[in-house]
Design a protein around this motif. Structure first.
Motif, short mmCIF file in Angstrom:
data_model
loop_
_atom_site.label_atom_id
_atom_site.label_comp_id
_atom_site.label_asym_id
_atom_site.label_seq_id
_atom_site.Cartn_x
_atom_site.Cartn_y
_atom_site.Cartn_z
N ALA A 21 0.98 -1.14 -0.09
CA ALA A 21 0.00 0.09 0.13
C ALA A 21 0.81 1.21 0.07
O ALA A 21 0.57 2.00 -0.74
CB ALA A 21 -0.87 0.11 1.27
N ARG A 22 1.90 1.04 0.76
CA ARG A 22 2.90 2.41 0.95
C ARG A 22 3.53 2.53 -0.19
O ARG A 22 3.58 3.92 -0.72
CB ARG A 22 3.69 2.31 2.08
CG ARG A 22 2.89 2.18 3.51
CD ARG A 22 3.74 1.62 4.63
NE ARG A 22 4.12 0.05 4.39
CZ ARG A 22 5.09 -0.56 4.79
NH1 ARG A 22 5.92 0.08 5.70
NH2 ARG A 22 5.06 -1.86 4.52
N VAL A 23 3.97 1.87 -1.27
CA VAL A 23 4.75 2.11 -2.12
C VAL A 23 4.10 2.50 -3.41
O VAL A 23 4.67 3.51 -4.02
CB VAL A 23 5.60 0.72 -2.60
CG1 VAL A 23 6.28 0.93 -3.85
CG2 VAL A 23 6.69 0.34 -1.58
N PRO A 24 3.11 1.90 -3.66
CA PRO A 24 2.17 2.62 -4.85
C PRO A 24 1.75 3.96 -4.28
O PRO A 24 1.45 4.91 -5.26
CB PRO A 24 0.98 1.76 -5.24
CG PRO A 24 0.85 0.81 -3.92
CD PRO A 24 2.33 0.65 -3.35
N ALA A 25 1.31 4.11 -3.14
CA ALA A 25 1.07 5.59 -2.65
C ALA A 25 2.30 6.47 -2.92
O ALA A 25 1.73 7.77 -3.29
CB ALA A 25 0.63 5.49 -1.05
N SER A 26 3.31 6.26 -2.48
CA SER A 26 4.43 6.79 -2.79
C SER A 26 4.49 7.31 -4.45
O SER A 26 4.73 8.60 -4.68
CB SER A 26 5.64 6.21 -2.10
OG SER A 26 6.98 7.12 -2.40
N TYR A 27 4.45 6.37 -5.01
CA TYR A 27 5.02 6.35 -6.45
C TYR A 27 3.73 7.27 -7.13
O TYR A 27 4.16 8.30 -8.01
CB TYR A 27 4.94 5.11 -7.20
CG TYR A 27 6.01 4.02 -6.92
CD1 TYR A 27 7.08 4.58 -6.23
CD2 TYR A 27 6.00 2.84 -7.63
CE1 TYR A 27 8.05 3.67 -5.98
CE2 TYR A 27 7.14 1.92 -7.33
CZ TYR A 27 8.17 2.55 -6.57
OH TYR A 27 9.18 1.54 -6.41
N CYS A 28 2.48 7.07 -6.65
CA CYS A 28 1.61 8.06 -7.40
C CYS A 28 1.38 9.26 -6.36
O CYS A 28 0.33 10.04 -7.01
CB CYS A 28 0.26 7.11 -7.43
SG CYS A 28 0.36 5.76 -8.42
N GLY A 29 1.87 9.34 -5.60
CA GLY A 29 1.75 10.96 -4.85
C GLY A 29 0.20 11.14 -4.06
O GLY A 29 -0.06 12.12 -3.93
N GLU B 164 7.44 4.53 24.01
CA GLU B 164 7.51 5.60 24.71
C GLU B 164 6.99 6.94 23.86
O GLU B 164 7.33 8.08 24.32
CB GLU B 164 9.23 5.92 25.18
CG GLU B 164 9.59 4.78 26.16
CD GLU B 164 11.12 4.81 26.29
OE1 GLU B 164 11.69 5.63 25.62
OE2 GLU B 164 11.59 4.26 27.29
N GLY B 165 6.52 6.80 22.96
CA GLY B 165 6.03 7.74 21.86
C GLY B 165 6.77 8.23 20.71
O GLY B 165 6.81 9.18 20.06
N ALA B 166 8.02 7.30 20.47
CA ALA B 166 8.99 7.82 19.37
C ALA B 166 8.08 7.38 18.11
O ALA B 166 7.37 6.48 18.03
CB ALA B 166 10.30 7.19 19.41
N VAL B 167 8.37 8.18 17.00
CA VAL B 167 7.88 7.92 15.69
C VAL B 167 8.98 7.81 14.63
O VAL B 167 9.96 8.91 14.63
CB VAL B 167 6.87 8.83 15.14
CG1 VAL B 167 6.38 8.57 13.67
CG2 VAL B 167 5.55 8.96 16.21
N ILE B 168 9.22 6.66 14.01
CA ILE B 168 10.40 6.51 13.04
C ILE B 168 10.03 7.20 11.84
O ILE B 168 8.76 7.12 11.33
CB ILE B 168 10.64 5.01 12.86
CG1 ILE B 168 11.02 4.58 13.99
CG2 ILE B 168 11.84 5.00 11.88
CD1 ILE B 168 11.10 3.01 14.08
N ALA B 169 10.86 8.04 11.18
CA ALA B 169 10.93 8.56 9.80
C ALA B 169 11.55 7.95 8.80
O ALA B 169 12.99 7.82 8.91
CB ALA B 169 11.09 9.85 9.78
N LEU B 170 11.16 7.26 7.81
CA LEU B 170 11.53 6.52 6.87
C LEU B 170 11.24 6.91 5.42
O LEU B 170 10.18 7.65 5.49
CB LEU B 170 11.48 4.95 6.98
CG LEU B 170 11.73 4.36 8.19
CD1 LEU B 170 11.18 3.00 7.97
CD2 LEU B 170 13.23 4.07 8.32
N PRO B 171 12.06 6.90 4.52
CA PRO B 171 11.47 6.88 2.94
C PRO B 171 10.44 5.71 2.79
O PRO B 171 10.61 4.87 3.23
CB PRO B 171 12.52 6.64 1.89
CG PRO B 171 13.89 6.90 2.71
CD PRO B 171 13.64 6.53 4.25
N ALA B 172 9.46 5.93 2.10
CA ALA B 172 8.65 4.81 1.77
C ALA B 172 8.97 4.01 0.79
O ALA B 172 8.62 2.87 0.41
CB ALA B 172 6.82 5.45 1.25
#
Length: 526
Positions: free
Chosen positions: A135-143, A312-320
């Motif tokens: 789901a995340r990859v096609p969402a990334s590709y299609c904006g 503890e509330g951390a949120v990881i940030a990554l490229p999709a």
């Protein structure tokens, strides 16, 4: 022929049962959605990207039932990579979806049609599945926005499995607010106190092991995105390490996934499986349970401390994804193979954690994927909404719902509903295929003289455009069945006090020389 984006394998038109809530009630009232073709919709076949013609499903998947009960309107089934086992969007037995953001680029997979339908504006959201980023990859590709929920948070009843230990029912949406509305319908209630630890982001986490294996430009971009998001949330950015390389983590995920695939898809694939998918299935057949068990132990050891940080509330940030959408003709190259390996490894982090992940589109052509603690889905969606500017998607949502209601009335021959779809002003005009123009009074009189009949048709080309908060237009190329007659339809809509109504409509049929079958001019490829 399919729609111009090859997004749909069935539709687009309204398929919701008459007993389902109308677009005037329910928490998702006025929202239209599509369903990936590995998820059952009662009365429609579930093709799984294969070229065969399975029997229609007798029941809808649990997720589909929840959406219909909340007032959303299903308008069709969307294209998928075969068996949901692909990442490019090209490995399907039906025409591969076209990326509305960049027609020369891949739409991404395996939820390719869902992303294309949302990006083209044909629906507000679409159900997808996500095992390793589908789901995340096609969402990334299609904006557009993509969401993978906590593993097991959304029931998988009525969904064809790929690797159940990692499979999730996710969704792709036009914006984060729509994704959150869907989440409130599908996810368990948010029981935590909004002020409790872990209920809101306390820091944005960057993983140094991940940054080290990205290209310098992509690593710099995600670092800047993390700083932007942290500033918006008024929290710090912190760095952490996995204790292993991104590539090694991806390999361990893949080993576990392949054992699951072999167990649930079997050793003998269907005859019409394409060569790339057949090769992946052959690789799955060679995977060993002992290797998967060792990989699972390594992943648990590595990811345990990270789960503590998320709690503890951390949120990881990554490229999709490992970069913007690759060109369609890059499939089979070494460059795409490397992109695919890194993209799967990035997506695997949330899968191995069993955690939710929200992919937010950016101007760079790559979505930023945020990963939070398992069970914090709604908190993550709430936090994502704070990063998104206000929009006028509600106007587009209600207009789309009105168009699909008209289309359904036309297909089913509901004359009263068709008359109500036109505005009340005397200047309202409908130009019929024979070239005759009808005003408001003539439209009703004609329907009384000649009651409407069912007009089954397939939409080959559909454009829905909102020109302002009160005005919208549609352009449709259609094929009537079973006659094969083709034609075109344009409409100008205006929002009146009672909702959206047609002010001007023009229908024409393209006629070949006398004695030949009526056909339509071909729709230009995108």
């Amino acid at each position: 022929m399919p729609d111009q984006w090859n997004a749909f394998v069935v539709g687009p038109r309204a398929f919701a049962d008459r007993d389902a809530p109308t677009p005037d009630n329910g928490d998702l009232a006025g929202l239209t959605f599509a369903v990936k073709d590995v998820i059952d919709v009662a009365g429609l076949p579930t093709g799984r990207g294969l070229a065969g013609h399975p029997e229609p499903a007798t029941r809808s998947a649990a997720a589909v039932d929840r959406l219909l009960a909340a007032g959303a309107v299903c308008v069709g089934k969307t294209t998928t990579d075969q068996l949901a086992f692909g990442l490019s969007g090209l490995d399907t037995g039906t025409p591969a979806p076209v990326n509305p953001r960049d027609p020369a680029a891949m739409a991404g997979g395996s939820s390719s049609g869902s992303a294309a339908a949302v990006a083209a504006g044909l629906v507000a959201f679409a159900l997808a599945t996500d095992t390793a980023g589908s789901a995340r990859v096609p969402a990334s590709y299609c904006g557009v926005t993509g969401f993978r929920p906590t593993h097991g948070a959304v029931p998988s009843t009525g969904v064809s499995p790929l690797a159940p230990r990692f499979d999730t029912v996710g969704w792709i949406a036009q914006d984060v607010r729509t994704a959150r509305a869907v989440g409130r319908c599908l996810l368990p209630p948010r029981e935590a106190d909004p002020g409790a630890t872990g209920a809101r982001p306390t820091r944005v986490l960057l993983l140094d092991d991940v940054l080290a294996e990205l290209t310098p430009s992509l690593a710099g971009w995600v670092t800047a995105e993390a700083a932007r998001i942290a500033a918006a949330w008024e929290v710090p950015v912190e760095h952490a390490t996995l204790g292993t390389s991104l590539g090694a983590l991806g390999d361990d995920f893949r080993t576990q996934q392949l054992v699951e695939v072999a167990h649930h898809l079997g050793a003998t694939p269907p005859d019409d499986v394409l060569a790339p998918v057949r090769d992946r299935l052959a690789g799955a057949a060679q995977a060993r349970q002992a290797d998967a068990d060792s990989a699972r132990e390594r992943c648990a050891e590595v990811l345990g401390p990270l789960l503590d940080r998320l709690a503890e509330g951390a949120v990881i940030a990554l490229p999709a994804a490992a970069g913007p959408a690759p060109a369609r003709d890059a499939d089979g190259t070494e460059e795409y193979a490397a992109h695919r390996r890194t993209t799967i490894a990035l997506g695997a982090i949330a899968g191995l954690l069993g955690a939710p992940s929200l992919a937010l589109p950016t101007a760079s052509g790559v979505a930023v994927a945020l990963v939070s603690a398992p069970g914090s889905d709604l908190a993550l969606l709430d936090a994502g909404c704070t990063l998104e500017p206000d929009s006028c998607t509600n106007d587009l949502d209600t207009f789309r719902a009105a168009f699909y209601a008209y289309e359904r009335a036309l297909v089913e021959g509901d004359g009263d509903a068709l008359s109500r779809a036109f505005g009340a002003d005397a200047a309202v005009t409908r130009i019929a295929p024979e070239g005759v123009g009808y005003g408001r009074a003539e439209i009703d009189a004609a329907r009384r003289r000649r009651p409407s009949a069912a007009t089954p048709r397939h939409i080959d080309h559909l454009v829905l455009r909102l020109l302002g908060p009160r005005t919208a237009v549609t352009a449709v190329a259609f094929t009537r069945s079973p006659t094969g007659v083709r034609g075109h339809q344009t409409q100008t809509w205006q929002r009146e006090e009672g909702g959206w109504r047609i002010q001007l409509a023009h229908v024409s049929l393209t006629v070949d020389p006398p004695g030949s079958r009526i056909t339509a001019a071909p729709v230009p490829s995108r």
